[in-house]
Design a protein around this motif. Structure first.
Motif, PDB file in Angstrom:
ATOM      1  N   PHE A  67       7.668  22.063  43.665  1.00 13.01           N
ATOM      2  CA  PHE A  67       9.063  22.510  43.539  1.00 13.01           C
ATOM      3  C   PHE A  67       9.141  23.761  42.671  1.00 13.01           C
ATOM      4  O   PHE A  67       9.889  24.699  42.991  1.00 13.01           O
ATOM      5  CB  PHE A  67       9.930  21.402  42.939  1.00 13.01           C
ATOM      6  CG  PHE A  67      11.407  21.690  43.019  1.00 13.01           C
ATOM      7  CD1 PHE A  67      12.127  21.372  44.157  1.00 13.01           C
ATOM      8  CD2 PHE A  67      12.080  22.306  41.963  1.00 13.01           C
ATOM      9  CE1 PHE A  67      13.484  21.656  44.248  1.00 13.01           C
ATOM     10  CE2 PHE A  67      13.425  22.593  42.047  1.00 13.01           C
ATOM     11  CZ  PHE A  67      14.134  22.259  43.188  1.00 13.01           C
ATOM     12  N   ILE A  68       8.380  23.812  41.603  1.00 11.46           N
ATOM     13  CA  ILE A  68       8.397  24.988  40.736  1.00 11.46           C
ATOM     14  C   ILE A  68       7.876  26.211  41.490  1.00 11.46           C
ATOM     15  O   ILE A  68       8.409  27.314  41.356  1.00 11.46           O
ATOM     16  CB  ILE A  68       7.557  24.731  39.464  1.00 11.46           C
ATOM     17  CG1 ILE A  68       8.170  23.584  38.655  1.00 11.46           C
ATOM     18  CG2 ILE A  68       7.479  25.985  38.598  1.00 11.46           C
ATOM     19  CD1 ILE A  68       7.295  23.095  37.513  1.00 11.46           C
ATOM     20  N   TYR A  69       6.855  26.014  42.321  1.00  9.88           N
ATOM     21  CA  TYR A  69       6.333  27.110  43.145  1.00  9.88           C
ATOM     22  C   TYR A  69       7.417  27.608  44.102  1.00  9.88           C
ATOM     23  O   TYR A  69       7.562  28.821  44.314  1.00  9.88           O
ATOM     24  CB  TYR A  69       5.112  26.623  43.923  1.00  9.88           C
ATOM     25  CG  TYR A  69       4.352  27.704  44.642  1.00  9.88           C
ATOM     26  CD1 TYR A  69       3.277  28.341  44.024  1.00  9.88           C
ATOM     27  CD2 TYR A  69       4.694  28.080  45.934  1.00  9.88           C
ATOM     28  CE1 TYR A  69       2.561  29.332  44.686  1.00  9.88           C
ATOM     29  CE2 TYR A  69       3.991  29.070  46.595  1.00  9.88           C
ATOM     30  CZ  TYR A  69       2.920  29.691  45.968  1.00  9.88           C
ATOM     31  OH  TYR A  69       2.232  30.681  46.622  1.00  9.88           O
ATOM     32  N   HIS A  70       8.173  26.683  44.663  1.00  3.62           N
ATOM     33  CA  HIS A  70       9.304  27.034  45.528  1.00  3.62           C
ATOM     34  C   HIS A  70      10.299  27.925  44.778  1.00  3.62           C
ATOM     35  O   HIS A  70      10.777  28.933  45.321  1.00  3.62           O
ATOM     36  CB  HIS A  70       9.974  25.746  46.016  1.00  3.62           C
ATOM     37  CG  HIS A  70      11.397  25.878  46.432  1.00  3.62           C
ATOM     38  ND1 HIS A  70      11.787  26.506  47.602  1.00  3.62           N
ATOM     39  CD2 HIS A  70      12.550  25.462  45.828  1.00  3.62           C
ATOM     40  CE1 HIS A  70      13.102  26.470  47.702  1.00  3.62           C
ATOM     41  NE2 HIS A  70      13.582  25.852  46.641  1.00  3.62           N
ATOM     42  N   LEU A  71      10.599  27.578  43.532  1.00  2.00           N
ATOM     43  CA  LEU A  71      11.514  28.399  42.735  1.00  2.00           C
ATOM     44  C   LEU A  71      10.922  29.785  42.484  1.00  2.00           C
ATOM     45  O   LEU A  71      11.647  30.791  42.481  1.00  2.00           O
ATOM     46  CB  LEU A  71      11.815  27.707  41.403  1.00  2.00           C
ATOM     47  CG  LEU A  71      12.568  26.374  41.476  1.00  2.00           C
ATOM     48  CD1 LEU A  71      12.772  25.812  40.073  1.00  2.00           C
ATOM     49  CD2 LEU A  71      13.919  26.542  42.182  1.00  2.00           C
ATOM     50  N   GLY A  72       9.616  29.844  42.296  1.00  2.00           N
ATOM     51  CA  GLY A  72       8.957  31.134  42.126  1.00  2.00           C
ATOM     52  C   GLY A  72       9.078  31.998  43.361  1.00  2.00           C
ATOM     53  O   GLY A  72       9.351  33.203  43.271  1.00  2.00           O
ATOM     54  N   ASP A  73       8.894  31.397  44.534  1.00  2.00           N
ATOM     55  CA  ASP A  73       9.029  32.145  45.793  1.00  2.00           C
ATOM     56  C   ASP A  73      10.439  32.698  45.963  1.00  2.00           C
ATOM     57  O   ASP A  73      10.628  33.838  46.404  1.00  2.00           O
ATOM     58  CB  ASP A  73       8.688  31.240  46.977  1.00  2.00           C
ATOM     59  CG  ASP A  73       7.195  31.034  47.154  1.00  2.00           C
ATOM     60  OD1 ASP A  73       6.411  31.741  46.477  1.00  2.00           O
ATOM     61  OD2 ASP A  73       6.805  30.170  47.958  1.00  2.00           O
ATOM     62  N   TRP A  81      11.445  39.682  39.235  1.00  2.00           N
ATOM     63  CA  TRP A  81      10.031  39.594  38.892  1.00  2.00           C
ATOM     64  C   TRP A  81       9.760  38.746  37.655  1.00  2.00           C
ATOM     65  O   TRP A  81       8.845  37.910  37.680  1.00  2.00           O
ATOM     66  CB  TRP A  81       9.432  40.994  38.713  1.00  2.00           C
ATOM     67  CG  TRP A  81       9.682  41.986  39.791  1.00  2.00           C
ATOM     68  CD1 TRP A  81      10.037  43.305  39.631  1.00  2.00           C
ATOM     69  CD2 TRP A  81       9.583  41.809  41.221  1.00  2.00           C
ATOM     70  NE1 TRP A  81      10.170  43.938  40.849  1.00  2.00           N
ATOM     71  CE2 TRP A  81       9.894  43.052  41.836  1.00  2.00           C
ATOM     72  CE3 TRP A  81       9.267  40.711  42.033  1.00  2.00           C
ATOM     73  CZ2 TRP A  81       9.902  43.227  43.218  1.00  2.00           C
ATOM     74  CZ3 TRP A  81       9.279  40.873  43.417  1.00  2.00           C
ATOM     75  CH2 TRP A  81       9.588  42.116  43.991  1.00  2.00           C
ATOM     76  N   PRO A  82      10.498  38.928  36.551  1.00  2.00           N
ATOM     77  CA  PRO A  82      10.199  38.111  35.362  1.00  2.00           C
ATOM     78  C   PRO A  82      10.350  36.613  35.615  1.00  2.00           C
ATOM     79  O   PRO A  82       9.519  35.808  35.170  1.00  2.00           O
ATOM     80  CB  PRO A  82      11.215  38.610  34.325  1.00  2.00           C
ATOM     81  CG  PRO A  82      11.551  39.992  34.766  1.00  2.00           C
ATOM     82  CD  PRO A  82      11.524  39.940  36.262  1.00  2.00           C
ATOM     83  N   ARG A  83      11.412  36.232  36.333  1.00  2.00           N
ATOM     84  CA  ARG A  83      11.626  34.802  36.599  1.00  2.00           C
ATOM     85  C   ARG A  83      10.545  34.266  37.534  1.00  2.00           C
ATOM     86  O   ARG A  83      10.034  33.166  37.337  1.00  2.00           O
ATOM     87  CB  ARG A  83      13.007  34.581  37.198  1.00  2.00           C
ATOM     88  CG  ARG A  83      13.343  33.108  37.392  1.00  2.00           C
ATOM     89  CD  ARG A  83      14.785  32.907  37.772  1.00  2.00           C
ATOM     90  NE  ARG A  83      15.135  31.493  37.828  1.00  2.00           N
ATOM     91  CZ  ARG A  83      16.342  31.039  38.090  1.00  2.00           C
ATOM     92  NH1 ARG A  83      17.345  31.873  38.294  1.00  2.00           N
ATOM     93  NH2 ARG A  83      16.575  29.740  38.133  1.00  2.00           N
ATOM     94  N   ALA A  84      10.190  35.057  38.549  1.00  2.00           N
ATOM     95  CA  ALA A  84       9.142  34.624  39.473  1.00  2.00           C
ATOM     96  C   ALA A  84       7.824  34.422  38.728  1.00  2.00           C
ATOM     97  O   ALA A  84       7.136  33.409  38.915  1.00  2.00           O
ATOM     98  CB  ALA A  84       8.970  35.653  40.586  1.00  2.00           C
TER      99      ALA A  84
END
Length: 212
Positions: A67-73, A81-84
């Protein structure tokens, strides 16, 4: 309920899809449904509700790397960029050998011209060697750190692995131009031009050929 959500999503009734996915998630709290609910809420134009749904899920499942990876995408797609980068690093904190997260961090660092892009890309490639996408990112990182010779060699390896991928060849042509190898760039670009409308970046190809 999950099937209802899928059908509503196919009909582009995103509010209905979100409602169905929420009902499904109550009955079966799994990552896939949490992602579908979050995405449906965003697409329905309900960012505040999507944020709450994500926060609730992570509060209950703080180690859900998927799920965290999903938020990064999502953050990367929005060019935040900073949040990703923060999300992908959170994935790495949970799964230190997550090659895709490393690769994405390397790309983000290179995009922002931050140090460490090459080192991160090298780590990702070591975990998944001989992957064209990983080599493409490494070449981009090397370019961002002014290692043009290495970038060209790395991109050539990517093209050798996926010779039918025109985007990889376009990137190689761009690197040749930046390095000053105009004849090599022209040869690649002329071959790409012959692909015609099947390659969607023909405007870029034409522009680069004109510049030569």
């Amino acid at each position: 309920f999950a099937l209802e959500g899928e059908l509503e999503a196919r009909s582009r009734n995103w509010a209905g899809a979100a409602s169905a996915y929420a009902a499904a998630l109550q009955r079966q709290p799994v990552t896939d449904l949490a992602i579908r609910l979050h995405q449906a809420l965003l697409t329905a134009g309900k960012p505040a509700e999507a944020e709450r749904a994500a926060a609730d899920w992570l509060k209950a499942h703080p180690k859900d790397g998927v799920f965290i990876y999903h938020l990064g995408d999502l953050a990367a797609a929005a060019k935040d960029w900073p949040r990703a980068e923060a999300q992908y690093r959170a994935v790495l904190a949970l799964q230190p050998r997550h090659a895709a997260a490393m690769n994405n961090i390397a790309w983000l660092l290179a995009t922002q011209r931050k140090p460490g892009a090459v080192a991160m890309a090298d780590q990702a490639l070591a975990l998944l060697p001989d992957r064209a996408t990983m080599l493409d990112t490494l070449a981009f990182a090397q370019e961002s750190e002014n290692q043009l010779g290495k970038a060209v060699d790395t991109q050539k390896r990517a093209v050798e692995l996926e010779p039918r991928n025109p985007m990889l060849r376009l990137r190689l042509a761009q690197l040749h131009i930046k390095k000053g190898d105009k004849s090599d760039a022209r040869e690649l670009l002329q071959a790409l031009a012959q692909l015609g409308p099947s390659f969607g970046a023909q405007a870029e190809v034409a522009s680069l050929l004109k510049s030569l």
